[in-house]
Scaffold this motif. Structure first.
Motif, mmCIF file in Angstrom:
data_model
loop_
_atom_site.group_PDB
_atom_site.id
_atom_site.type_symbol
_atom_site.label_atom_id
_atom_site.label_comp_id
_atom_site.label_asym_id
_atom_site.label_seq_id
_atom_site.Cartn_x
_atom_site.Cartn_y
_atom_site.Cartn_z
ATOM 1 N N GLU A 20 0.874 -1.163 0.000
ATOM 2 C CA GLU A 20 0.000 0.000 0.000
ATOM 3 C C GLU A 20 0.914 1.216 0.000
ATOM 4 N N SER A 21 0.376 2.375 0.017
ATOM 5 C CA SER A 21 1.154 3.604 0.027
ATOM 6 C C SER A 21 2.250 3.542 1.098
ATOM 7 N N LEU A 22 3.460 3.838 0.701
ATOM 8 C CA LEU A 22 4.599 3.809 1.618
ATOM 9 C C LEU A 22 4.720 5.165 2.297
ATOM 10 N N ASN A 23 4.304 5.229 3.569
ATOM 11 C CA ASN A 23 4.321 6.492 4.303
ATOM 12 C C ASN A 23 5.402 6.550 5.368
ATOM 13 N N GLY A 24 5.874 5.391 5.795
ATOM 14 C CA GLY A 24 6.818 5.391 6.898
ATOM 15 C C GLY A 24 7.755 4.210 6.860
ATOM 16 N N ALA A 25 8.681 4.231 7.781
ATOM 17 C CA ALA A 25 9.653 3.154 7.924
ATOM 18 C C ALA A 25 10.090 3.098 9.385
ATOM 19 N N MET A 26 10.791 2.032 9.725
ATOM 20 C CA MET A 26 11.262 1.832 11.085
ATOM 21 C C MET A 26 12.783 1.887 11.122
ATOM 22 N N ALA A 27 13.295 2.655 12.056
ATOM 23 C CA ALA A 27 14.732 2.690 12.328
ATOM 24 C C ALA A 27 14.952 1.948 13.636
ATOM 25 N N CYS A 28 15.812 0.968 13.610
ATOM 26 C CA CYS A 28 16.108 0.158 14.789
ATOM 27 C C CYS A 28 17.515 0.523 15.277
ATOM 28 N N ASN A 29 17.697 0.509 16.590
ATOM 29 C CA ASN A 29 19.011 0.851 17.135
ATOM 30 C C ASN A 29 19.804 -0.381 17.591
ATOM 31 N N CYS A 30 19.420 -1.573 17.089
ATOM 32 C CA CYS A 30 20.215 -2.761 17.434
ATOM 33 C C CYS A 30 21.601 -2.604 16.814
ATOM 34 N N GLY A 37 22.536 1.454 9.008
ATOM 35 C CA GLY A 37 21.686 2.580 8.643
ATOM 36 C C GLY A 37 20.425 2.177 7.903
ATOM 37 N N THR A 38 19.972 0.959 8.092
ATOM 38 C CA THR A 38 18.781 0.492 7.385
ATOM 39 C C THR A 38 17.516 1.141 7.932
ATOM 40 N N LEU A 39 16.560 1.308 7.045
ATOM 41 C CA LEU A 39 15.215 1.759 7.383
ATOM 42 C C LEU A 39 14.267 0.723 6.810
ATOM 43 N N PHE A 40 13.513 0.063 7.680
ATOM 44 C CA PHE A 40 12.686 -1.061 7.242
ATOM 45 C C PHE A 40 11.201 -0.742 7.194
ATOM 46 N N THR A 41 10.538 -1.380 6.241
ATOM 47 C CA THR A 41 9.101 -1.534 6.244
ATOM 48 C C THR A 41 8.865 -3.035 6.060
ATOM 49 N N PHE A 42 7.740 -3.528 6.539
ATOM 50 C CA PHE A 42 7.507 -4.971 6.582
ATOM 51 C C PHE A 42 6.320 -5.357 5.720
ATOM 52 N N VAL A 43 6.480 -6.458 4.986
ATOM 53 C CA VAL A 43 5.413 -6.965 4.120
ATOM 54 C C VAL A 43 5.292 -8.474 4.301
#
Length: 117
Positions: A20-30, A37-43
């Motif tokens: 669907e429309s990509l509005n956001g992503a997740m930044a993890c501090n692990c 420097g990855t920014l994830f979205t999940f499908v």
């Protein structure tokens, strides 16, 4: 629903993903995500199609070995990862930085404290 094209830097690994429309992503501090420097979205796994590079992908796992951090063996870029949702269904974590035509600076970034989990 929109189909996005993604790849590593050298192009040895390429995929399509329906979202669907990509509005956001997740930044993890692990320790892994912070360094990369990855920014994830999940499908769901069913929304992901590897078009090229099954033999060009390496796999790295750490900590609980819950996520397959996949990377191109040629250029080293981590354009996606595989794992399971809390309900056990297969999912793919897409590095939005590797999607064609997506400007990560225009996305709402949610922060996840992976360092504490």
């Amino acid at each position: 629903m929109k189909t996005y094209q993604g790849s590593c830097h050298c192009g040895a690994v390429a995929y399509e993903v329906d979202m669907e429309s990509l509005n956001g992503a997740m930044a993890c501090n692990c320790s892994m995500c912070r360094r990369a420097g990855t920014l994830f979205t999940f499908v769901p796994d069913s929304a992901f199609r590897l078009k090229r590079g099954d033999d060009a992908v390496g796999d790295y796992q750490f900590n609980k070995h819950a996520i397959h951090h996949l990377f191109c063996k040629t250029c080293g870029i981590k354009s996606f990862a595989r794992g399971k949702k809390p309900d056990g269904s297969a999912m793919v974590a897409i590095n939005v930085r590797c999607l064609d035509g997506v400007d990560p600076d225009k996305l709402e970034i949610k922060h996840f404290d992976g360092a504490s989990h």
